[in-house]
Scaffold this active site. Sequence first.
Site, short mmCIF file in Angstrom:
data_model
loop_
_atom_site.label_atom_id
_atom_site.label_comp_id
_atom_site.label_asym_id
_atom_site.label_seq_id
_atom_site.Cartn_x
_atom_site.Cartn_y
_atom_site.Cartn_z
N HIS A 299 4.38 0.26 3.51
CA HIS A 299 4.70 1.38 2.62
C HIS A 299 6.20 1.67 2.65
CE1 HIS A 299 0.61 2.93 1.62
NE2 HIS A 299 0.29 2.25 2.71
N HIS B 5 -6.71 0.47 -1.16
CA HIS B 5 -6.97 1.00 0.18
C HIS B 5 -8.47 1.29 0.31
CE1 HIS B 5 -2.63 1.75 0.68
NE2 HIS B 5 -2.88 2.04 1.95
N GLY C 268 -4.04 7.28 -0.49
CA GLY C 268 -4.49 8.65 -0.30
C GLY C 268 -5.90 8.70 0.26
N ASP D 19 7.79 4.36 1.84
CA ASP D 19 8.09 5.67 2.42
C ASP D 19 7.66 5.77 3.88
OD1 ASP D 19 5.50 5.44 1.43
OD2 ASP D 19 5.29 7.56 0.96
N GLU E 252 -10.50 2.06 5.72
CA GLU E 252 -9.58 2.55 6.74
C GLU E 252 -10.19 3.79 7.39
OE1 GLU E 252 -4.94 4.09 7.28
OE2 GLU E 252 -5.88 4.15 5.31
#
Length: 358
Positions: A21, A208, A181, A23, A211
Amino acid sequence: MPAPLDADSIRRAPKVLLHDHLDGGLRPQTVLELADETGYRDLPAGDAGDLGRWFRQAADSGSLVRYLETFAHTVGVMQRPEAVRRVARECALDLAADGVVHAEVRMAPELLTAGGTPIEEAVEAILDGFAQGSADAAAAGTPITVGALLCAMRQADRWAEVADLVVRYRDAGVVGFDLAGPEIGFPPDRHPEAITLLDRAGAHRTIHAGEAAGVDSIRAALDGARAERLGHGVRIADEVPGEAPLGPLARRVLEEQVPLEVAPSSNVQTGAYPSIAAHPVGRLHRLGFAVTVNTDNRLMSGVSTTSELADVAAAHGWGWDDVQRVTERALGAAFLDDAVRVRLLTDVVRPGFAALRA
């Protein structure tokens, strides 16, 4: 004699990174300097060393919610295009210096618009930064290719807008779409028009899933969003018990060789597993799942691609064959033109590993 399988040797190996990522990988000094330039006053420390330690300790809480809170600071200093360009350039340079030869780095452009930056300018700043960093890395003798993955946030309603950006900028360096998210409560087919847009354009996607949530989330990513790769995906291990037969979804993921973008240190930090030794990455790899090894968030986890591979290899008894196999798997799963993939495999990856194993 082969080089010892340690961090120094792995750093020299040509590596491929699929799940990182933007960020989550800022240099602490850059966070401080950008905060000073923008008047951001909420940082928890004023020294680069202290700030880096704070990020790791906050992410080490064992809570995914607390882990995600650390991003308020990194995103907070990335609200201007020039800041985004700097962060993206430094990302490419840092990965190249670590021996990564191809990376796909993801970012949710909608998170970069709170300060008034139009979302298109945010995407262009990411791409400009990657291009400049790649050029600078090549000039320094550490060539790298970097593709951008654009994330839509599951809990927001800008999926179709982000999917459109993926299609519009795919000839400029955007290689695919992602959903990031909270998994729970926000299924990956919540905005089917976005998935339809990607389907019509033949655009790549990694989602995603698996997880924080289990196999139902993975199934939804594959069937609802038609994911080509699974971001994390590690909870497929819930259907891989001891000596018992694999569960039906695990059999499908294994048979179809769905790439798993596994990030063990991140999973330990968020409380999914108690340690890298207890993480199922070794078991999944041994059984033939399409495991790749990734960093997720280099700042928060205090990791590099090298350290992650070294730690996994040490904990699970991997040799050079295993490290090369997960690297070639990652290259095979990358959203690359086939000609570029073949060139990297034949001219860079295999010769690089051959030199370390000679």
